[in-house]
Write an enzyme that holds these catalytic residues in place. Structure first.
Site, PDB file in Angstrom:
ATOM      1  N   ASP A   1       7.728-109.209 -52.042  1.00  0.00           N
ATOM      2  CA  ASP A   1       8.296-109.047 -50.697  1.00  0.00           C
ATOM      3  C   ASP A   1       9.398-110.080 -50.439  1.00  0.00           C
ATOM      4  O   ASP A   1       9.350-111.193 -50.957  1.00  0.00           O
ATOM      5  CB  ASP A   1       7.168-109.184 -49.660  1.00  0.00           C
ATOM      6  CG  ASP A   1       7.572-108.643 -48.299  1.00  0.00           C
ATOM      7  OD1 ASP A   1       8.587-107.915 -48.213  1.00  0.00           O
ATOM      8  OD2 ASP A   1       6.876-108.951 -47.316  1.00  0.00           O
ATOM      9  N   GLY A   2      10.352-109.688 -49.606  1.00  0.00           N
ATOM     10  CA  GLY A   2      11.391-110.621 -49.169  1.00  0.00           C
ATOM     11  C   GLY A   2      12.779-110.330 -49.708  1.00  0.00           C
ATOM     12  O   GLY A   2      13.703-111.135 -49.524  1.00  0.00           O
TER      13      GLY A   2
ATOM     14  N   GLU B   1       4.055 -96.586 -46.609  1.00  0.00           N
ATOM     15  CA  GLU B   1       4.717 -96.886 -45.334  1.00  0.00           C
ATOM     16  C   GLU B   1       6.232 -97.090 -45.508  1.00  0.00           C
ATOM     17  O   GLU B   1       6.993 -96.944 -44.552  1.00  0.00           O
ATOM     18  CB  GLU B   1       4.094 -98.133 -44.699  1.00  0.00           C
ATOM     19  CG  GLU B   1       2.679 -97.941 -44.162  1.00  0.00           C
ATOM     20  CD  GLU B   1       1.598 -97.837 -45.248  1.00  0.00           C
ATOM     21  OE1 GLU B   1       1.841 -98.280 -46.392  1.00  0.00           O
ATOM     22  OE2 GLU B   1       0.522 -97.288 -44.954  1.00  0.00           O
ATOM     23  N   ASN B   2       6.668 -97.420 -46.722  1.00  0.00           N
ATOM     24  CA  ASN B   2       8.108 -97.655 -46.939  1.00  0.00           C
ATOM     25  C   ASN B   2       8.948 -96.382 -46.785  1.00  0.00           C
ATOM     26  O   ASN B   2      10.174 -96.456 -46.655  1.00  0.00           O
ATOM     27  CB  ASN B   2       8.362 -98.275 -48.327  1.00  0.00           C
ATOM     28  CG  ASN B   2       7.934 -99.726 -48.447  1.00  0.00           C
ATOM     29  OD1 ASN B   2       7.558-100.192 -49.513  1.00  0.00           O
ATOM     30  ND2 ASN B   2       7.979-100.467 -47.336  1.00  0.00           N
TER      31      ASN B   2
ATOM     32  N   ARG C   1      11.404 -96.294 -43.867  1.00  0.00           N
ATOM     33  CA  ARG C   1      12.668 -97.057 -43.826  1.00  0.00           C
ATOM     34  C   ARG C   1      13.844 -96.087 -43.703  1.00  0.00           C
ATOM     35  O   ARG C   1      13.693 -94.888 -43.962  1.00  0.00           O
ATOM     36  CB  ARG C   1      12.798 -97.888 -45.103  1.00  0.00           C
ATOM     37  CG  ARG C   1      11.762 -98.985 -45.150  1.00  0.00           C
ATOM     38  CD  ARG C   1      12.034 -99.972 -46.262  1.00  0.00           C
ATOM     39  NE  ARG C   1      11.029-101.021 -46.208  1.00  0.00           N
ATOM     40  CZ  ARG C   1      11.143-102.198 -46.791  1.00  0.00           C
ATOM     41  NH1 ARG C   1      12.221-102.490 -47.496  1.00  0.00           N
ATOM     42  NH2 ARG C   1      10.179-103.098 -46.686  1.00  0.00           N
TER      43      ARG C   1
ATOM     44  N   GLU D   1      -8.512-113.804 -55.829  1.00  0.00           N
ATOM     45  CA  GLU D   1      -7.928-115.023 -55.251  1.00  0.00           C
ATOM     46  C   GLU D   1      -6.546-114.677 -54.700  1.00  0.00           C
ATOM     47  O   GLU D   1      -5.730-114.049 -55.390  1.00  0.00           O
ATOM     48  CB  GLU D   1      -7.790-116.105 -56.332  1.00  0.00           C
ATOM     49  CG  GLU D   1      -9.107-116.630 -56.844  1.00  0.00           C
ATOM     50  CD  GLU D   1      -9.910-117.370 -55.777  1.00  0.00           C
ATOM     51  OE1 GLU D   1      -9.308-118.029 -54.914  1.00  0.00           O
ATOM     52  OE2 GLU D   1     -11.154-117.279 -55.814  1.00  0.00           O
TER      53      GLU D   1
HETATM   54  C1  IPE Z   1       4.964-104.420 -48.884  1.00  0.00           C
HETATM   55  O1  IPE Z   1       6.106-104.979 -48.323  1.00  0.00           O
HETATM   56  C2  IPE Z   1       5.329-103.285 -49.791  1.00  0.00           C
HETATM   57  C3  IPE Z   1       6.045-103.659 -51.005  1.00  0.00           C
HETATM   58  C4  IPE Z   1       6.285-104.874 -51.414  1.00  0.00           C
HETATM   59  C5  IPE Z   1       6.468-102.547 -51.816  1.00  0.00           C
HETATM   60  P1  IPE Z   1       6.616-104.516 -46.895  1.00  0.00           P
HETATM   61  O2  IPE Z   1       7.791-105.345 -46.567  1.00  0.00           O
HETATM   62  O3  IPE Z   1       6.807-103.042 -46.859  1.00  0.00           O
HETATM   63  O4  IPE Z   1       5.359-104.883 -45.981  1.00  0.00           O
HETATM   64  P2  IPE Z   1       5.252-105.158 -44.420  1.00  0.00           P
HETATM   65  O5  IPE Z   1       5.924-104.014 -43.739  1.00  0.00           O
HETATM   66  O6  IPE Z   1       5.964-106.454 -44.157  1.00  0.00           O
HETATM   67  O7  IPE Z   1       3.798-105.256 -44.160  1.00  0.00           O
HETATM   68  C1  IPE Z   2      10.238-105.890 -50.686  1.00  0.00           C
HETATM   69  O1  IPE Z   2      11.268-106.475 -49.983  1.00  0.00           O
HETATM   70  C2  IPE Z   2      10.669-104.660 -51.424  1.00  0.00           C
HETATM   71  C3  IPE Z   2      10.151-103.389 -50.877  1.00  0.00           C
HETATM   72  C4  IPE Z   2       9.330-103.281 -49.872  1.00  0.00           C
HETATM   73  C5  IPE Z   2      10.599-102.184 -51.525  1.00  0.00           C
HETATM   74  P1  IPE Z   2      11.619-106.014 -48.495  1.00  0.00           P
HETATM   75  O2  IPE Z   2      12.639-104.920 -48.584  1.00  0.00           O
HETATM   76  O3  IPE Z   2      10.407-105.670 -47.751  1.00  0.00           O
HETATM   77  O4  IPE Z   2      12.301-107.326 -47.923  1.00  0.00           O
HETATM   78  P2  IPE Z   2      12.105-107.940 -46.480  1.00  0.00           P
HETATM   79  O5  IPE Z   2      10.641-108.068 -46.239  1.00  0.00           O
HETATM   80  O6  IPE Z   2      12.761-107.019 -45.526  1.00  0.00           O
HETATM   81  O7  IPE Z   2      12.777-109.274 -46.565  1.00  0.00           O
HETATM   82 MG    MG Z   3       9.131-106.763 -46.604  1.00  0.00          MG
END
Ligand code: IPE
Ligand code: IPE
Ligand code: MG
Length: 265
Positions: free
Chosen positions: A35-36, A82-83, A86, A222
């Protein structure tokens, strides 16, 4: 080794971190919520897709590091159920990136004998991506020593519901009776059947949540949360996470070793 010695892995070089790892205490299965990416890009004034691109570079490095130290199973959260919510443009870019990644890594999986195991509602992926995902899965399915499980269009609750539906069908067909159902049997109905449960779950970007990733499988895993954004999570950060894991005591509901009967109560 005392906990304080590993409190700041930053002060160690990669070679030092590596030398502190105990091969007998390595996790056999590491799960990662990558994430991030979006925040990494935003911090640099770049479009989100650049964060996802760099995220793939990080993934390659983390995968190499895990294999280098001898971790056989890695499960990554690449795209959640859930993605799909987007913006369509981002979803489409992510699907293209997945296609590119698999096209580029295909030969590497063969050479390094890595099984690519996709899990999730794969039928929701665009047809061309679905085909590629299935091909790479099929051509690597005989590899057993290293498994890269990739969660795509994955949701943990949906996985459990799907498992229950199949299980109920098996009962209706007479293939199974109710009293045969226990945790081990239920596990056979999950998409991760045959894999050990993750020993360590890493989530980057400072969020302390699970986001519907492997809820059944991580019951005793963990958890390692770090503020580092996924594109910056590389070899050094991987080794630091593994070292942190090694210094934990997994009790599984029992008492601590120091309080065991031998030492007197
Ligand atoms: C979790 O990250 C899903 C993946 C890393 C693929 P998200 O960015 O979608 O999660 P939330 O929305 O912050 O919970
Ligand atoms: C994780 O990074 C990748 C996926 C969920 C596909 P994000 O796209 O969620 O990045 P942030 O959380 O918006 O920084
Ligand atoms: Mg994210």
């Amino acid at each position: 080794m005392s906990h304080s010695q590993v409190a700041s892995p930053d002060q160690f070089t990669e070679a030092e971190l590596l030398s502190q790892l105990d091969a007998h205490l390595l996790p056999q299965h590491v799960a990662i919520i990558m994430d991030g990416n979006g925040r990494w890009a935003a911090l640099r004034g770049l479009p989100r897709i650049e964060g996802h691109r760099q995220g793939l570079t990080a993934l390659r490095e983390v995968l190499d590091t895990c294999h280098e130290v001898g971790i056989p199973n890695l499960t990554i959260y690449a795209f959640s159920h859930e993605n799909w919510n987007r913006p369509a443009a981002e979803v489409s870019m992510l699907m293209h990136l997945l296609d590119d990644y698999l096209t580029q890594e295909r030969q590497g999986f063969q050479d390094r004998q890595i099984r690519f195991l996709p899990i999730g509602r794969l039928e929701k992926l665009p047809t061309s991506v679905q085909r590629l995902v299935q091909e790479v899965a099929d051509e690597t399915q005989h590899f057993t020593d290293r498994v890269l499980t990739v969660a795509l269009s994955y949701g943990g609750r949906a996985e459990i519901v799907d498992a229950v539906k199949t299980l109920v069908k098996d009962i209706q067909l007479g293939a199974l009776s109710e009293d045969q159902i226990d945790e081990n049997l239920f596990e056979q109905y999950l998409s991760t059947h045959g894999l050990p449960d993750p020993d360590l779950l890493i989530r980057t970007s400072g969020e302390s949540r699970i986001s519907n990733f492997l809820p059944w499988q991580i019951a005793y895993t963990e958890l390692y949360f770090t503020k580092i954004l996924w594109p910056d999570f590389r070899r050094h950060e991987t080794l630091a996470a593994l070292l942190d894991y090694q210094n934990r005591e997994r009790r599984f509901g029992r008492v601590t070793q120091a309080d065991s009967p031998q030492s007197g109560l």
